[in-house]
Design an enzyme around this catalytic site. Structure first.
Site: not given
Ligand code: GLV
Ligand code: GLV
Length: 328
Positions: A239, A268, A286
């Site tokens: 994250r 982000e 991401h």
């Molecule tokens: C993506 O970042 C998730 O947490 O599934």
């Protein structure tokens, strides 16, 4: 009458249709990014919501949504939820574990390999027409095979990455986690538990797979970067906020570590401007869980959580245990 559901972001249209068989659905097919106020207004008459990591569910939102009983996140991470506020308000939260584990572990490895072998940097060079001759040290990177992989956060995804490294690439795997794995799991992963400082000092590649929380904020900052080998790489698929991106940009510019691979960022979709100008970083938006089958599985699991909850079967993958019946 059917429960009313908001699908807060665009998802696969056929999965919205599946939800319509069970619920009165308001969807967002144009994928508009609503403000918190716009989201709150749409939730005023809803019983449930399908969220992604980009909707914040906090006490103010819950207060504006008196009928809301469940928030089904289409993500394994749920740091966009104020879980304590949800539990206090009697609101169920769910996430999408397991269905994305192997896909996300694959991507962690892809990002590690792209970073260590300078894949995107070298492609930019070629596309820019700069490849006029071969040279002995052109884009010489670091090895994956036989190196030491340090994994911080040994959940399901961390274990998937450990197995790829140990079994596929002959890596020595060390890990740090809040708690040690059971011996059988350690043996499966061929992974050795070490302290965080030892991991940072000895790993050739550091992989971050830890959930975001106040406790994991800036797990990697200037002090931790200073412990790493100058030849090391850092990979963040966890994250934004796990890494101090400003401190990382400095370390990359000054080549205190060799390179980084980042799929997630503080703030982000904004990216720290200094990360955009240093060459020794691989940047992706991401996408670690982004394969078609896995994104479908995540959306279907979020939908199944809503369906099971309103059928009275209970949520499939809960993240909290609110007292039932606080919300009518
Ligand atoms: C993506 O970042 C998730 O947490 O599934
Ligand atoms: C976290 O929940 C993980 O699956 O690694």
């Amino acid at each position: 009458s059917k429960p009313r559901i908001l699908v807060a972001r665009a998802i696969f249209p056929d999965i919205v249709d599946r939800l319509r068989e069970h619920f009165d659905v308001e969807a967002n097919p144009d994928d508009v990014i609503w403000t918190q106020q716009e989201l709150a207004a749409r939730l005023a008459d809803k019983d449930g919501v399908l969220t992604t990591g980009s909707q914040r569910v906090d006490a103010a939102l819950l207060a504006a949504a008196p009928r809301l009983k469940i928030c089904a996140n289409m993500a394994v991470g749920y740091n966009n939820f104020d879980v304590d506020a949800m539990t206090a308000a009697g609101v169920q939260g769910t996430n999408t574990p397991d269905v994305l584990t192997e896909t996300t572990a694959d991507f962690g490895f892809a990002l590690l390999m792209a970073t260590a072998r300078r894949l995107t940097e070298s492609e930019h060079f070629l596309r820019a027409g700069q490849w006029t001759k071969w040279s002995y040290d052109m884009f010489a990177g670091s090895d994956i095979h036989g190196s030491t992989l340090g994994i911080i956060g040994m959940g399901r995804i961390g274990q998937g990455i450990a197995k790829r490294g140990a079994h596929g690439f002959g890596m020595r795997v060390i890990y740090h986690n809040r708690s040690r794995l059971a011996p059988a799991l350690e043996a499966d992963c061929k992974a050795t538990y070490v302290g965080k400082e030892e991991l940072l000092r000895t790993a050739d590649h550091v992989m971050l797979v830890v959930p975001y929380s106040a406790a994991s904020h800036h797990t990697i900052g200037a002090a931790e970067l200073a412990l790493m080998k100058p030849t090391a790489t850092l990979i963040n698929i966890a994250r934004g906020g796990i890494v101090d991106d400003a401190a990382l940009a400095v370390a990359l510019r000054e080549q205190r570590i060799a390179a980084a691979g980042l799929d997630v960022f503080e703030g982000e979709p904004s990216v720290h401007p200094d990360l955009l100008t240093v060459p020794n970083v691989v940047l992706t938006p991401h996408i670690a869980s982004a394969t078609v089958p896995t994104r479908r599985a995540m959306a279907n699991l979020a939908a199944d959580n809503l369906i099971a909850f309103f059928d009275g079967r209970g949520p499939l993958t809960p993240v909290n245990q609110p007292v039932p019946g606080l919300r009518a």
